[in-house]
Design an enzyme around this catalytic site. Structure first.
Site, mmCIF file in Angstrom:
data_model
loop_
_atom_site.group_PDB
_atom_site.id
_atom_site.type_symbol
_atom_site.label_atom_id
_atom_site.label_comp_id
_atom_site.label_asym_id
_atom_site.label_seq_id
_atom_site.Cartn_x
_atom_site.Cartn_y
_atom_site.Cartn_z
ATOM 1 N N HIS A 180 -6.128 2.667 -4.048
ATOM 2 C CA HIS A 180 -6.059 3.061 -2.642
ATOM 3 C C HIS A 180 -6.131 4.831 -2.525
ATOM 4 C CE1 HIS A 180 -4.776 1.769 1.130
ATOM 5 N NE2 HIS A 180 -3.621 2.679 1.364
ATOM 6 N N HIS A 207 4.034 -2.128 3.250
ATOM 7 C CA HIS A 207 3.779 -0.918 2.736
ATOM 8 C C HIS A 207 5.180 -0.201 1.928
ATOM 9 C CE1 HIS A 207 0.900 -1.214 5.730
ATOM 10 N NE2 HIS A 207 0.240 -0.088 5.154
ATOM 11 N N ASP A 236 0.872 -1.352 0.015
ATOM 12 C CA ASP A 236 -0.045 0.025 0.035
ATOM 13 C C ASP A 236 0.819 1.209 0.015
ATOM 14 O OD1 ASP A 236 -2.082 -1.998 0.309
ATOM 15 O OD2 ASP A 236 -2.782 -1.033 2.361
ATOM 16 N N ASP A 237 0.321 2.191 -0.549
ATOM 17 C CA ASP A 237 0.672 3.652 -0.203
ATOM 18 C C ASP A 237 1.681 4.381 -1.269
ATOM 19 O OD1 ASP A 237 -0.875 3.601 1.815
ATOM 20 O OD2 ASP A 237 0.698 3.627 3.482
ATOM 21 N N HIS A 288 -4.009 10.060 0.082
ATOM 22 C CA HIS A 288 -4.312 9.167 1.271
ATOM 23 C C HIS A 288 -5.015 9.459 2.122
ATOM 24 C CE1 HIS A 288 -2.892 6.204 4.215
ATOM 25 N NE2 HIS A 288 -2.692 5.321 3.176
#
Length: 240
Positions: free
Chosen positions: A96, A189, A45-46, A100
């Site tokens: 995603h 991540h 993620d991210d 964020h």
């Protein structure tokens, strides 16, 4: 004033926290685990991050591992070459949000915009349709399932707090190995610049992941794409 604050808290609970608890505990419309003997899936993620994502892709390529990247749209537009590389090397890419931002604090209109903008960024860069979605922090609101009805929502079986550098250095490799189980979906991540994370944490994660991949191969586990891992489960992505 106190009464208004109380009402605001109740409304926030109904709009954000209650749906998150219900969806995650009931597994409504979400996937937490796949199927397949000695098969797991890695998700990140991210990102993308200009250095960490590049290093991670290098590592995955050396081990012939396919993964899924849940990208932040604004980062994707800054580093489109990394998304193109993901596609060329057989990885999958999911949404995603464009920024964020937690779904807890997004109105229905803003959540719809976050999804649409991130999808458009990914598809513009890669030319590939987006089928997967993971909300930041796993936060849902009362409208999330309706607004994300055309995506398969992916959660996780194993979460490792790899956003903390010290925790990663001390126990991450061990906890990665302990999580080995048929069908498990790992959450990691590749960007440490988000709220609550530490900037150097992805560097530590990649170092520990390298050790884990060596051990994974020794134990005859295979790391496969989400598409391969959740075969047989219902897919919601039908089209635009």
């Amino acid at each position: 004033m106190v009464e208004l604050l109380f009402v605001a808290i109740i409304l926030f609970f109904i709009y954000s926290i209650l749906p998150t608890l219900f969806i995650r505990l009931s597994s409504l419309r979400i996937v937490k685990k796949g199927v397949g003997e000695k098969k797991i899936s890695l998700t990140f993620d991210d990102g993308p991050h200009p250095q960490y994502t590049k290093n991670l892709l290098d590592l995955l390529k050396r081990h012939n591992v396919k993964a899924t990247f849940f990208v932040v749209g604004e980062h994707a537009l800054k580093h489109p070459h990394l998304l193109r590389r993901m596609v060329i090397e057989g990885h999958e890419i999911g949404i995603h949000h464009y920024n964020h931002k937690s779904g807890w604090f997004l109105t229905p209109g803003k959540l719809k915009k976050e999804l649409k903008m991130c999808q458009e960024a990914i598809e513009h860069i890669t030319g590939k349709e987006v089928r997967y979605y993971r909300p930041p922090w796993g936060h849902f609101n009362i409208c999330t399932l309706a607004l994300a009805k055309t995506y398969q929502i992916i959660m996780w079986s194993v979460i490792l707090q790899d956003w903390k550098t010290e925790k990663g250095e001390s126990t991450l490799s061990k906890r990665l190995i302990e999580g080995l189980c048929d069908g498990h979906i790992y959450l990691l991540h590749d960007n440490g610049s988000t709220f609550g994370a530490e900037e150097q944490a992805p560097r530590v994660m990649i170092e520990q992941l390298s050790l884990f991949l060596d051990e994974m191969h020794k134990r005859n586990f295979t790391c496969v794409s989400l598409q391969d891992l959740i075969v047989g489960k219902k897919h919601y992505r039908i089209g635009h």
